[in-house]
Design a protein around this motif. Structure first.
Motif, PDB file in Angstrom:
ATOM      1  N   UNK A 129       0.772  -2.216   0.407  1.00  0.00           N
ATOM      2  CA  UNK A 129       0.182  -0.399  -0.025  1.00  0.00           C
ATOM      3  C   UNK A 129       0.992   1.345  -0.221  1.00  0.00           C
ATOM      4  N   UNK A 130       1.531   1.582   0.881  1.00  0.00           N
ATOM      5  CA  UNK A 130       2.432   2.563   0.852  1.00  0.00           C
ATOM      6  C   UNK A 130       3.495   2.576  -0.166  1.00  0.00           C
ATOM      7  N   UNK A 131       4.465   2.166  -0.596  1.00  0.00           N
ATOM      8  CA  UNK A 131       4.886   1.517  -1.540  1.00  0.00           C
ATOM      9  C   UNK A 131       4.407   1.896  -3.510  1.00  0.00           C
ATOM     10  N   UNK A 132       3.063   1.904  -2.602  1.00  0.00           N
ATOM     11  CA  UNK A 132       2.394   1.873  -4.810  1.00  0.00           C
ATOM     12  C   UNK A 132       1.797   3.643  -4.255  1.00  0.00           C
ATOM     13  N   UNK A 133       1.542   4.013  -3.558  1.00  0.00           N
ATOM     14  CA  UNK A 133       1.410   5.541  -3.059  1.00  0.00           C
ATOM     15  C   UNK A 133       2.928   5.948  -3.755  1.00  0.00           C
ATOM     16  N   UNK A 218      11.312   3.384  -2.637  1.00  0.00           N
ATOM     17  CA  UNK A 218      10.470   4.230  -2.905  1.00  0.00           C
ATOM     18  C   UNK A 218      10.657   5.391  -2.299  1.00  0.00           C
ATOM     19  N   UNK A 219      11.013   5.120  -1.136  1.00  0.00           N
ATOM     20  CA  UNK A 219      11.253   5.502   0.192  1.00  0.00           C
ATOM     21  C   UNK A 219      12.331   6.812  -0.108  1.00  0.00           C
ATOM     22  N   UNK A 222      11.912   8.996  -3.048  1.00  0.00           N
ATOM     23  CA  UNK A 222      10.554  10.331  -2.901  1.00  0.00           C
ATOM     24  C   UNK A 222      11.192  11.222  -2.263  1.00  0.00           C
ATOM     25  N   UNK A 223      12.610  11.178  -1.349  1.00  0.00           N
ATOM     26  CA  UNK A 223      13.514  11.185  -0.084  1.00  0.00           C
ATOM     27  C   UNK A 223      13.760  12.303  -1.278  1.00  0.00           C
ATOM     28  N   UNK A 224      14.870  12.291  -2.496  1.00  0.00           N
ATOM     29  CA  UNK A 224      15.315  12.808  -3.161  1.00  0.00           C
ATOM     30  C   UNK A 224      14.067  13.263  -3.992  1.00  0.00           C
ATOM     31  N   UNK A 253      17.563  -2.722   2.567  1.00  0.00           N
ATOM     32  CA  UNK A 253      17.690  -2.335   1.312  1.00  0.00           C
ATOM     33  C   UNK A 253      17.793  -0.433   2.190  1.00  0.00           C
ATOM     34  N   UNK A 254      17.638  -0.513   2.663  1.00  0.00           N
ATOM     35  CA  UNK A 254      17.038   0.877   3.437  1.00  0.00           C
ATOM     36  C   UNK A 254      18.771   1.492   4.345  1.00  0.00           C
ATOM     37  N   UNK A 255      19.174   0.213   4.656  1.00  0.00           N
ATOM     38  CA  UNK A 255      20.421   0.975   5.065  1.00  0.00           C
ATOM     39  C   UNK A 255      21.772   0.754   3.941  1.00  0.00           C
ATOM     40  N   UNK A 256      20.841  -0.255   2.586  1.00  0.00           N
ATOM     41  CA  UNK A 256      22.244   0.306   1.903  1.00  0.00           C
ATOM     42  C   UNK A 256      22.354   1.087   0.930  1.00  0.00           C
ATOM     43  N   UNK A 257      20.883   2.053   0.979  1.00  0.00           N
ATOM     44  CA  UNK A 257      20.465   2.941   0.006  1.00  0.00           C
ATOM     45  C   UNK A 257      20.793   4.141   1.270  1.00  0.00           C
ATOM     46  N   UNK A 258      21.136   4.462   2.099  1.00  0.00           N
ATOM     47  CA  UNK A 258      21.354   5.612   3.123  1.00  0.00           C
ATOM     48  C   UNK A 258      23.203   5.322   3.255  1.00  0.00           C
TER      49      UNK A 258
END
Length: 304
Positions: A129-133, A218-219, A222-224, A253-258
């Motif tokens: 739901x969140x990533x689709x939005x 997507x997070x 979206x931040x960028x 994946x969050x950690x990698x993208x940080x």
């Protein structure tokens, strides 16, 4: 014992205590009376963390707890659809895992349609739901200006996230080494799924890992306020003794993208960098990739 997950409140205080724990603003102490001795077993599942000995609960008691006011507001709004509740809570800064826990016990949605669902369903539903939005927002942004490679090694897993300029596409591929939990064979087993700009029609065959990684991706975009073509590669080595649930995928994946990515002007340079972070030769990944294979055979021919 639960008698009807479509009407969980009919379980009386047993459901009330479960709801109390799920909606609390902080962890609560709980005490359970079991109807039979626990079975000496461990439940392993690709979607959730390992679970130890299990037994039916005859009664549960929790210490008094203060509900998170954001969750409480969604719970008492019987006209707020479950998907809308998830998005509203996420926008208010509620942690994804807490939304998933409350979703599982039927705390959201139209009053007449609320029901309990398995934990694995709630995890994937919330991630989706969140990533689709977020995906719909991302598709309105400009492309990233270069090719990027993010990488991470943790808990027996190697991760590479490749981002390239272009219209949103997303693909996730996993390579399970022989002897790992879900691969008893003697060969590396690949599994993957992908989507184009219009998203997916059906459920991803690789399960909740697909949606967990998509949420992390997507997070970050979206931040960028940027759009990209994204490929997530994951190697699961024998060092991972047992599956730890899709939270491992999301948080890895969050950690990698940080982290700070390696940046390149060409896709070929980015692929060479990606290959340096993986054990398997790049040609194997390219053979199973849908997004890098279609329409790019000439560009990538020297890797095949």
């Amino acid at each position: 014992m639960w008698r009807n997950v479509r009407r969980p409140w009919t379980a009386g205080r047993l459901y009330e205590e479960t709801l109390e724990a799920a909606m609390a603003s902080r962890p609560v102490d709980a005490e359970a009376r079991l109807s039979s001795p626990p079975r000496a077993s461990i439940l392993l599942d690709a979607e959730v963390q390992p679970m130890g000995p299990l037994a039916p609960a005859e009664d549960i008691r929790t210490d008094p707890a203060t509900w998170d006011p954001r969750l409480e507001r969604a719970y008492y709004d019987g006209d707020l659809r479950a998907g809308e509740a998830v998005l509203e809570l996420y926008s208010r800064g509620v942690d994804v895992s807490r939304i998933q826990r409350a979703f599982s016990v039927g705390a959201f949605g139209l009053s007449r349609l609320r029901r309990m669902v398995p934990t694995r369903w709630s995890i994937t539903a919330v991630d989706d739901i969140i990533s689709a939005r977020l995906r719909e927002r991302i598709k309105t942004y400009d492309w990233i200006p270069e090719h990027r490679v993010y990488s991470l090694e943790a808990m027996g897993n190697r991760w590479v996230v490749l981002m390239s300029p272009g219209v949103w596409t997303y693909e996730s591929i996993e390579a399970w080494y022989p002897g790992t939990t879900w691969n008893p064979t003697e060969d590396v087993a690949f599994v993957g799924d992908w989507e184009g700009p219009l998203g997916r029609v059906g459920y991803a065959g690789m399960g909740g890992c697909y949606y967990a990684a998509r949420l992390a991706v997507t997070e970050a975009l979206e931040r960028e306020r940027r759009q990209a073509r994204v490929l997530v590669l994951r190697e699961i080595h024998r060092d991972q003794l047992m599956p730890l649930g899709v939270w491992l995928v999301r948080e890895s994946v969050r950690a990698a993208l940080r982290g700070r990515p390696a940046r390149f002007d060409t896709l070929e340079e980015a692929l060479e960098e990606a290959g340096r972070h993986l054990d398997l030769p790049l040609r194997f990944w390219l053979r199973v990739s849908e997004t890098l294979g279609g329409g790019r055979q000439e560009t990538l021919s020297r890797y095949l």
